[in-house]
Design a protein around this motif. Sequence first.
Motif, PDB file in Angstrom:
ATOM      1  N   THR A  10       0.858  -1.182   0.000  1.00  0.00           N
ATOM      2  CA  THR A  10       0.000   0.000   0.000  1.00  0.00           C
ATOM      3  C   THR A  10       0.897   1.236   0.000  1.00  0.00           C
ATOM      4  O   THR A  10       2.113   1.141   0.237  1.00  0.00           O
ATOM      5  N   VAL A  11       0.300   2.397  -0.229  1.00  0.00           N
ATOM      6  CA  VAL A  11       1.054   3.654  -0.194  1.00  0.00           C
ATOM      7  C   VAL A  11       1.698   3.821   1.183  1.00  0.00           C
ATOM      8  O   VAL A  11       2.876   4.174   1.293  1.00  0.00           O
ATOM      9  N   GLU A  12       0.939   3.526   2.229  1.00  0.00           N
ATOM     10  CA  GLU A  12       1.452   3.682   3.586  1.00  0.00           C
ATOM     11  C   GLU A  12       2.636   2.747   3.833  1.00  0.00           C
ATOM     12  O   GLU A  12       3.627   3.143   4.454  1.00  0.00           O
ATOM     13  N   GLN A  13       2.546   1.514   3.358  1.00  0.00           N
ATOM     14  CA  GLN A  13       3.650   0.573   3.535  1.00  0.00           C
ATOM     15  C   GLN A  13       4.903   1.037   2.786  1.00  0.00           C
ATOM     16  O   GLN A  13       6.015   0.924   3.312  1.00  0.00           O
ATOM     17  N   LEU A  14       4.716   1.546   1.581  1.00  0.00           N
ATOM     18  CA  LEU A  14       5.854   2.046   0.809  1.00  0.00           C
ATOM     19  C   LEU A  14       6.513   3.224   1.524  1.00  0.00           C
ATOM     20  O   LEU A  14       7.736   3.328   1.578  1.00  0.00           O
ATOM     21  N   ALA A  48       5.792   5.192  -3.740  1.00  0.00           N
ATOM     22  CA  ALA A  48       4.673   5.638  -2.908  1.00  0.00           C
ATOM     23  C   ALA A  48       4.012   6.865  -3.522  1.00  0.00           C
ATOM     24  O   ALA A  48       2.785   6.953  -3.599  1.00  0.00           O
ATOM     25  N   LYS A  49       4.831   7.806  -3.977  1.00  0.00           N
ATOM     26  CA  LYS A  49       4.293   9.034  -4.572  1.00  0.00           C
ATOM     27  C   LYS A  49       3.537   8.721  -5.862  1.00  0.00           C
ATOM     28  O   LYS A  49       2.439   9.233  -6.092  1.00  0.00           O
ATOM     29  N   MET A  50       4.109   7.870  -6.705  1.00  0.00           N
ATOM     30  CA  MET A  50       3.468   7.496  -7.956  1.00  0.00           C
ATOM     31  C   MET A  50       2.146   6.773  -7.702  1.00  0.00           C
ATOM     32  O   MET A  50       1.125   7.079  -8.308  1.00  0.00           O
ATOM     33  N   LEU A  54      -1.547   7.916  -8.741  1.00  0.00           N
ATOM     34  CA  LEU A  54      -2.402   7.069  -9.571  1.00  0.00           C
ATOM     35  C   LEU A  54      -3.738   6.774  -8.899  1.00  0.00           C
ATOM     36  O   LEU A  54      -4.744   6.598  -9.563  1.00  0.00           O
ATOM     37  N   MET A  55      -3.733   6.717  -7.588  1.00  0.00           N
ATOM     38  CA  MET A  55      -4.958   6.433  -6.850  1.00  0.00           C
ATOM     39  C   MET A  55      -5.761   7.708  -6.582  1.00  0.00           C
ATOM     40  O   MET A  55      -6.802   7.669  -5.938  1.00  0.00           O
ATOM     41  N   GLY A  56      -5.262   8.842  -7.071  1.00  0.00           N
ATOM     42  CA  GLY A  56      -5.994  10.093  -6.927  1.00  0.00           C
ATOM     43  C   GLY A  56      -5.855  10.737  -5.571  1.00  0.00           C
ATOM     44  O   GLY A  56      -6.633  11.618  -5.226  1.00  0.00           O
TER      45      GLY A  56
END
Length: 66
Positions: A10-14, A48-50, A54-56
């Motif tokens: 997930t973004v948080e994990q990254l 994470a940023k990408m 992508l997820m808005g």
Amino acid sequence: MKAEPRPYFTVEQLEELAVAKYIEAALTPEGPERSGLLEEAKGFASRAKMKSWLMGELELPDRSYH
């Protein structure tokens, strides 16, 4: 030869992985190992940023030219 499946993060994990790598690099003496850790941290942060974009979750820059 079968390719290994890539883990899903997930973004948080990254973001957490990036922070952990930055901390590990800060505690490592100058040299190739530290450089490698910094590159890994930058890679996780970039992913994470990408993914966030992508997820808005990130707002796009305002492109209005009024």
